[in-house]
Design a protein around this motif. Structure first.
Motif, mmCIF file in Angstrom:
data_model
loop_
_atom_site.group_PDB
_atom_site.id
_atom_site.type_symbol
_atom_site.label_atom_id
_atom_site.label_comp_id
_atom_site.label_asym_id
_atom_site.label_seq_id
_atom_site.Cartn_x
_atom_site.Cartn_y
_atom_site.Cartn_z
ATOM 1 N N LEU A 158 0.946 4.115 -2.867
ATOM 2 C CA LEU A 158 0.674 5.505 -2.503
ATOM 3 C C LEU A 158 1.796 6.420 -2.996
ATOM 4 O O LEU A 158 1.539 7.511 -3.515
ATOM 5 N N ILE B 51 0.837 -1.203 0.000
ATOM 6 C CA ILE B 51 0.000 0.000 0.000
ATOM 7 C C ILE B 51 0.873 1.256 0.000
ATOM 8 O O ILE B 51 0.577 2.232 -0.698
ATOM 9 N N THR B 52 1.958 1.228 0.755
ATOM 10 C CA THR B 52 2.867 2.378 0.795
ATOM 11 C C THR B 52 3.497 2.634 -0.565
ATOM 12 O O THR B 52 3.567 3.791 -1.025
ATOM 13 N N ALA C 9 -5.868 4.505 1.104
ATOM 14 C CA ALA C 9 -4.795 3.691 1.696
ATOM 15 C C ALA C 9 -5.057 3.444 3.177
ATOM 16 O O ALA C 9 -4.889 2.318 3.673
#
Length: 260
Positions: free
Chosen positions: A86, A82-83, A104
């Motif tokens: 993003l 997810i990081t 997120a």
């Protein structure tokens, strides 16, 4: 180190997020402005710490016992993916950054093995109340006309905050009086120059190392370390913080001047 490192991107700290969103800065363009001064500032920090504490590296210290959280490989992989997604959105800008950040956060709260209630227990609600209060106070100052009075006062004194140089100096100084987040909120309406966003983000963040109250991150570290029995006084912090802030601000100022 956390203050210096957080200056590297537009999502590194609250004031950078404010600057990036209010001025619609390019993530990659800001990264170009910040990467070199942040890297050199981190090296300078290490050199200053090594020189100041060269005789104390191996001193015996009291062992601190903390409650360790169980490691979850699945949650770590999920958070990493997810990081990365993003960061890709921030860098390439093919989606709204606001919506991407909220999405997120929502995905991180979705878990079959961890209850959202347990996750939310770890949120520092006092810190959130502090930030909410800062927004309320600064909005009130802006609506009251005091910001315009402050602008007129400094303009009458020969200080033109629309110029990057003056904005850099005033932002750095004001950050150690009212902290960096309120400083950015107060000076954002004056950030009209093309370089103003990078100037405001870097100067307010790097200046936060001068004194404990210069940065919310400093206050968090001091409070949490005190709970663990590690006491950091104003004098001890300033002994390292002041030279580090001066060196890092000098590096950032020279880099922005050379790259402008």
């Amino acid at each position: 180190a956390s203050n210096i490192g957080s200056a590297a991107t537009l999502v590194g700290n609250p004031q950078n997020i404010l600057v990036g969103e209010a001025l619609k800065l390019s993530f990659s363009k800001y990264l170009f402005d910040s990467f070199v001064p942040v890297l050199l500032s981190l090296v300078s920090l290490w050199l200053i710490l090594s020189w100041q504490y060269k005789k104390h590296w191996l001193m015996p210290v009291k062992k601190i016992v903390v409650d360790e959280q169980p490691f979850s490989l699945g949650q770590s992989i999920k958070g990493g993916i997810i990081t990365l997604c993003l960061l890709a959105v921030f860098i390439f800008g093919f989606f709204s950054r606001d919506v991407a950040a909220l999405s997120a956060a929502g995905f991180l709260l979705i878990s079959r093995s961890m209850r959202s209630r347990d996750i939310l227990k770890n949120v520092n609600w006092q810190l959130l109340v502090l930030f909410i209060s800062l927004f309320i106070v600064n909005f009130a100052l802006n609506e009251s006309g005091m910001l315009q009075e402050f602008q007129n006062f400094v303009l009458n004194g020969g200080i033109d905050l629309y110029k990057p140089g003056w904005l850099f100096v005033v932002s750095a100084g004001l950050s150690n009086i009212v902290s960096n987040v309120p400083t950015v909120m107060l000076l954002l309406p004056l950030a009209k120059h093309p370089l103003a966003g990078s100037v405001l983000a870097l100067s307010s963040t790097l200046a936060g190392n001068f004194f404990i109250v210069g940065s919310i991150a400093n206050i968090i570290v001091v409070q949490q370390s005190d709970r663990l029995g590690v006491h950091l006084s104003w004098v001890e912090h300033a002994k390292t913080g002041m030279p580090v802030a001066l060196v890092s601000l000098t590096i950032a100022g020279l880099w922005l001047w050379l790259s402008s």
